[in-house]
Scaffold this motif. Structure first.
Motif, mmCIF file in Angstrom:
data_model
loop_
_atom_site.group_PDB
_atom_site.id
_atom_site.type_symbol
_atom_site.label_atom_id
_atom_site.label_comp_id
_atom_site.label_asym_id
_atom_site.label_seq_id
_atom_site.Cartn_x
_atom_site.Cartn_y
_atom_site.Cartn_z
ATOM 1 N N TRP A 168 0.808 -1.212 0.000
ATOM 2 C CA TRP A 168 0.000 0.000 0.000
ATOM 3 C C TRP A 168 0.850 1.273 0.000
ATOM 4 O O TRP A 168 0.401 2.330 -0.467
ATOM 5 N N ASN A 169 2.095 1.170 0.468
ATOM 6 C CA ASN A 169 2.964 2.347 0.513
ATOM 7 C C ASN A 169 3.941 2.395 -0.657
ATOM 8 O O ASN A 169 4.831 3.237 -0.705
ATOM 9 N N ASP A 170 3.793 1.505 -1.622
ATOM 10 C CA ASP A 170 4.654 1.487 -2.806
ATOM 11 C C ASP A 170 4.347 2.660 -3.737
ATOM 12 O O ASP A 170 3.213 3.176 -3.773
ATOM 13 N N ASP A 171 5.329 3.052 -4.517
ATOM 14 C CA ASP A 171 5.116 3.958 -5.646
ATOM 15 C C ASP A 171 5.546 3.207 -6.902
ATOM 16 O O ASP A 171 6.736 2.994 -7.144
ATOM 17 N N LEU A 172 4.564 2.798 -7.701
ATOM 18 C CA LEU A 172 4.828 1.998 -8.899
ATOM 19 C C LEU A 172 4.893 2.844 -10.162
ATOM 20 O O LEU A 172 5.006 2.308 -11.273
ATOM 21 N N SER A 173 4.827 4.153 -10.006
ATOM 22 C CA SER A 173 4.643 5.053 -11.152
ATOM 23 C C SER A 173 5.687 4.851 -12.249
ATOM 24 O O SER A 173 5.348 4.769 -13.436
ATOM 25 N N GLU A 174 6.953 4.775 -11.884
ATOM 26 C CA GLU A 174 8.015 4.765 -12.890
ATOM 27 C C GLU A 174 7.889 3.568 -13.834
ATOM 28 O O GLU A 174 7.933 3.715 -15.066
ATOM 29 N N LYS A 175 7.716 2.378 -13.267
ATOM 30 C CA LYS A 175 7.630 1.171 -14.102
ATOM 31 C C LYS A 175 6.307 1.129 -14.876
ATOM 32 O O LYS A 175 6.270 0.696 -16.032
ATOM 33 N N ILE A 176 5.231 1.544 -14.231
ATOM 34 C CA ILE A 176 3.936 1.532 -14.918
ATOM 35 C C ILE A 176 3.961 2.514 -16.089
ATOM 36 O O ILE A 176 3.433 2.234 -17.172
ATOM 37 N N GLU A 177 4.607 3.663 -15.894
ATOM 38 C CA GLU A 177 4.717 4.621 -17.000
ATOM 39 C C GLU A 177 5.544 4.031 -18.146
ATOM 40 O O GLU A 177 5.279 4.322 -19.318
ATOM 41 N N LYS A 178 6.513 3.189 -17.828
ATOM 42 C CA LYS A 178 7.300 2.539 -18.875
ATOM 43 C C LYS A 178 6.417 1.586 -19.691
ATOM 44 O O LYS A 178 6.565 1.474 -20.918
ATOM 45 N N ILE A 179 5.498 0.906 -19.012
ATOM 46 C CA ILE A 179 4.551 0.044 -19.720
ATOM 47 C C ILE A 179 3.559 0.878 -20.515
ATOM 48 O O ILE A 179 3.173 0.516 -21.626
ATOM 49 N N SER A 180 3.122 1.983 -19.943
ATOM 50 C CA SER A 180 2.125 2.865 -20.548
ATOM 51 C C SER A 180 0.884 2.074 -20.993
ATOM 52 O O SER A 180 0.525 2.037 -22.175
ATOM 53 N N PRO A 181 0.209 1.444 -20.041
ATOM 54 C CA PRO A 181 -0.942 0.609 -20.398
ATOM 55 C C PRO A 181 -2.129 1.460 -20.842
ATOM 56 O O PRO A 181 -2.193 2.666 -20.571
ATOM 57 N N ASP A 182 -3.054 0.820 -21.513
ATOM 58 C CA ASP A 182 -4.306 1.500 -21.842
ATOM 59 C C ASP A 182 -5.163 1.662 -20.599
ATOM 60 O O ASP A 182 -5.968 2.595 -20.508
ATOM 61 N N LYS A 183 -5.001 0.748 -19.662
ATOM 62 C CA LYS A 183 -5.753 0.822 -18.415
ATOM 63 C C LYS A 183 -4.923 0.221 -17.290
ATOM 64 O O LYS A 183 -4.294 -0.827 -17.458
ATOM 65 N N TRP A 184 -4.912 0.893 -16.153
ATOM 66 C CA TRP A 184 -4.310 0.349 -14.945
ATOM 67 C C TRP A 184 -5.403 0.259 -13.903
ATOM 68 O O TRP A 184 -5.850 1.268 -13.363
ATOM 69 N N LYS A 185 -5.881 -0.956 -13.660
ATOM 70 C CA LYS A 185 -6.955 -1.168 -12.697
ATOM 71 C C LYS A 185 -6.335 -1.414 -11.329
ATOM 72 O O LYS A 185 -5.593 -2.379 -11.125
ATOM 73 N N ILE A 186 -6.656 -0.540 -10.394
ATOM 74 C CA ILE A 186 -6.100 -0.599 -9.042
ATOM 75 C C ILE A 186 -7.239 -0.948 -8.097
ATOM 76 O O ILE A 186 -8.178 -0.175 -7.910
ATOM 77 N N LEU A 187 -7.166 -2.148 -7.510
ATOM 78 C CA LEU A 187 -8.240 -2.674 -6.696
ATOM 79 C C LEU A 187 -7.825 -2.790 -5.241
ATOM 80 O O LEU A 187 -6.716 -3.231 -4.936
ATOM 81 N N ARG A 188 -8.708 -2.413 -4.358
ATOM 82 C CA ARG A 188 -8.478 -2.655 -2.930
ATOM 83 C C ARG A 188 -8.727 -4.132 -2.654
ATOM 84 O O ARG A 188 -9.716 -4.693 -3.116
ATOM 85 N N VAL A 189 -7.823 -4.777 -1.924
ATOM 86 C CA VAL A 189 -7.967 -6.211 -1.655
ATOM 87 C C VAL A 189 -9.366 -6.478 -1.105
ATOM 88 O O VAL A 189 -9.836 -5.816 -0.189
ATOM 89 N N LEU A 190 -10.055 -7.432 -1.722
ATOM 90 C CA LEU A 190 -11.454 -7.703 -1.408
ATOM 91 C C LEU A 190 -11.552 -8.903 -0.464
ATOM 92 O O LEU A 190 -11.027 -9.982 -0.780
ATOM 93 N N PRO A 191 -12.225 -8.758 0.676
ATOM 94 C CA PRO A 191 -12.395 -9.901 1.586
ATOM 95 C C PRO A 191 -13.448 -10.865 1.050
ATOM 96 O O PRO A 191 -14.526 -11.045 1.623
ATOM 97 N N ALA A 192 -13.116 -11.519 -0.067
ATOM 98 C CA ALA A 192 -14.070 -12.389 -0.746
ATOM 99 C C ALA A 192 -14.080 -13.801 -0.190
ATOM 100 O O ALA A 192 -15.064 -14.527 -0.336
ATOM 101 N N THR A 193 -12.977 -14.224 0.411
ATOM 102 C CA THR A 193 -12.863 -15.558 0.990
ATOM 103 C C THR A 193 -12.244 -15.426 2.381
ATOM 104 O O THR A 193 -11.754 -14.354 2.756
#
Length: 282
Positions: A168-193
Motif C-alpha cells: 500500500w505504501n509502494d510507488d509503482l509510477s516509474e515502471k507503470i509509466e514505462k509500460i504505458s498501459p491502456d488501463k491500470w486497474k487498481i483494486l483494494r484487496v477484497l475480503p471475498a474468501t
C-alpha cells in the motif's frame, strides 16, 4: 442490458504457480467436470457466452488461477474467435514469453497482467512468487508487452494491481509509466474468501496508494463496494459465481440450464457494471 457491452470472466482453473496470500481463486469443490479439460464442453460454454451478443459486443476474458497453465488455451482462443467474441487474458505474466504464441496474440483484443509490486521483498511477502521464491521477471514482461503491442497494434494492454497490506505504501509510477498501459486497474484487496479477509487494508492505506498514483491518466481505482457483484464470473466448473459473506454463491451449470437461466440465479449489479466501464477501456 441489451445496449451494454459485456465482459464475461471465465476462471479456467484454480491452480497457479504463484502463491499470493490474498488470492480469491478458491471455489467450492464439485463433482462436476472441470470444463477446461474437456474440449466439447469448453466449446459449448463458449457458444453460450457468444449467445449473449444480441447487438452488443461480448468479450470473453480467460482468467484463473493462472490461465496459461491450461495447455489447451490456444484451442479455446480459436473457438472464441470463431464465435466472433472479443478475447482477453489476465495472467500473472510468469509464463507469457513461453506459453502465448504470436498467433494467439493476434486474436486478442486485450492482454492483462497482474502486478502488485516491483520490489522483490514485497513480492515475496505478498506471495507473488513460487514456493522456491522465484518471481516473475518484470523487465522481461515489460519487453514482451512492447512486443505484443508491436505485433498487434489493436491490442489493449491492462495492468491489474491489488492494494494489500504489503504494497500500500509502494510507488509503482516509474515502471507503470514505462509500460504505458491502456488501463491500470487498481483494486483494494477484497475480503471475498476467508483467506483474503485476513489481508484487508484500511481506508487510509488505500487512499495513500491512490494519492501516489492518481496523476496517471490510465489509473482507475476500485474500492470494495465498486467490486461486489459487478462482474460476470464463471468458475472452473462452468457455473456463474457471485460474492456472498466470506465466499461465493453459484448458479447451476451454464451448459446444462442455458446462460439466460443461469444469469437469473445470480446477484449481478448492472449499474455498477456499467459505471466501471463508462469512458474507460473495457
Amino acid at each position: 442490458m441489451e445496449n451494454t457491452n459485456l465482459v464475461v470472466n471465465w476462471h479456467l482453473l484454480e491452480p497457479c504457480q504463484l502463491k499470493c496470500k490474498y488470492c480469491y481463486a478458491e471455489w467450492k469443490k464439485s463433482d462436476l467436470p472441470l470444463l477446461y479439460r474437456e474440449e466439447q464442453k469448453s466449446n459449448a460454454l463458449i457458444r453460450e457466452i457468444a449467445s449473449l451478443a444480441n447487438n452488443r459486443q461480448v468479450r470473453l476474458s480467460f482468467a484463473g488461477g493462472e490461465p496459461l497453465l491450461d495447455n489447451k488455451i490456444s484451442q479455446k482462443i480459436k473457438s472464441a474467435s470463431e464465435q466472433s467474441l472479443k478475447i482477453s487474458i489476465i495472467t500473472n505474466g510468469d509464463f507469457l514469453t513461453r506459453k502465448l504464441p504470436d498467433d494467439d496474440l493476434l486474436k486478442l483484443s486485450m492482454l492483462g497482467v497482474s502486478i502488485d509490486s516491483f520490489n522483490s521483498f514485497k513480492n515475496i511477502a505478498i506471495g507473488r512468487a513460487t514456493v522456491s521464491r522465484r518471481m516473475p521477471d518484470y523487465n522481461e514482461i515489460i519487453a514482451y508487452l512492447q512486443h505484443a503491442k508491436q505485433l498487434n497494434p489493436h491490442l489493449k494492454i491492462k495492468i491489474n494491481t491489488v492494494v494489500n497490506p504489503f504494497n500500500w505504501n509502494d510507488d509503482l509510477s516509474e515502471k507503470i509509466e514505462k509500460i504505458s498501459p491502456d488501463k491500470w486497474k487498481i483494486l483494494r484487496v477484497l475480503p471475498a474468501t476467508k483467506k483474503s479477509t485476513q489481508f484487508s487494508i484500511t481506508n487510509e492505506q488505500f487512499e495513500a496508494f491512490k494519492l501516489k498514483h492518481r496523476h496517471l491518466p490510465y489509473a482507475q481505482f476500485e474500492d470494495n463496494t465498486d467490486m461486489l457483484n459487478s462482474y460476470l464470473m464463471i468458475d472452473p466448473y462452468g457455473r456463474f459465481f457471485f460474492n456472498i459473506a466470506e465466499g461465493y454463491g453459484y448458479s447451476d451449470p451454464i451448459i446444462e440450464v442455458g446462460i439466460d437461466n443461469a444469469l437469473k440465479q445470480i446477484k449481478f449489479d448492472e449499474t455498477k457494471f456499467i459505471n466501471r466501464y463508462e469512458g474507460g477501456v473495457q
